[in-house]
Design an enzyme around this catalytic site. Structure first.
Site: not given
Ligand code: TYD
Length: 138
Positions: A52
């Site tokens: 992303h």
């Molecule tokens: P996600 O954005 O899918 O991870 P990546 O960066 O690998 O794409 O995040 C996974 C889950 O964690 C999603 O449900 C959101 C949560 N999350 C938080 O609550 N706080 C945070 O700071 C982050 C990075 C993720």
């Protein structure tokens, strides 16, 4: 922002027979105030994370253990950084598509962010990202 705005930063290292020590400071090695720290671990072989872009959030990524690749993409150019030492950090400005992959066994990715977690700051659709770049919205 372009992939050329990503910067690999060498961190201080105190080598010691008792074990080594490194550190980071905000507004010093990390060029922003840290609002958030999270880490990615226990990644199964072949998985990728973080496909992303952020509209505003800047990041600083350290491979605290093991190794992985950070692929960045500004809509025109792409670049891959292999992080494999705990005394290097990668600064990634906002407005770039980025993905972490090629994780080694037991790798640990530590990420510092300039914003609190804010889903509205995420761009998760690559075509939307390309359009926003074309229109200079990010
Ligand atoms: P996600 O954005 O899918 O991870 P990546 O960066 O690998 O794409 O995040 C996974 C889950 O964690 C999603 O449900 C959101 C949560 N999350 C938080 O609550 N706080 C945070 O700071 C982050 C990075 C993720």
């Amino acid at each position: 922002m372009s992939v050329e705005d990503c910067k690999l930063v060498e961190l201080p290292r105190f080598l010691d027979t008792r074990g080594n020590l490194s550190f980071v400071e905000q507004l010093n090695h990390i060029p922003f105030e840290i609002k958030r720290t999270y880490w990615i671990y226990d990644v199964p072989g072949g998985e990728a994370r973080g496909g992303h872009a952020f509209k505003e959030n800047q990041e600083f990524i350290v491979a605290l253990s093991g190794s992985f690749d950070v692929k960045v993409d500004d809509g025109v150019n792409k670049k891959t950084f292999n992080l494999n030492r705990s005394y290097y950090g990668l600064y990634v400005p906002a407005g770039l598509w980025r993905e972490l992959g090629n994780f080694s066994t037991n790798s640990l990715a530590l990420e510092f962010g300039s914003l609190h977690y804010e889903p509205a700051d995420y761009i998760c659709d690559y075509d939307k990202f390309l359009k926003m770049k074309e229109n200079e919205e990010i």
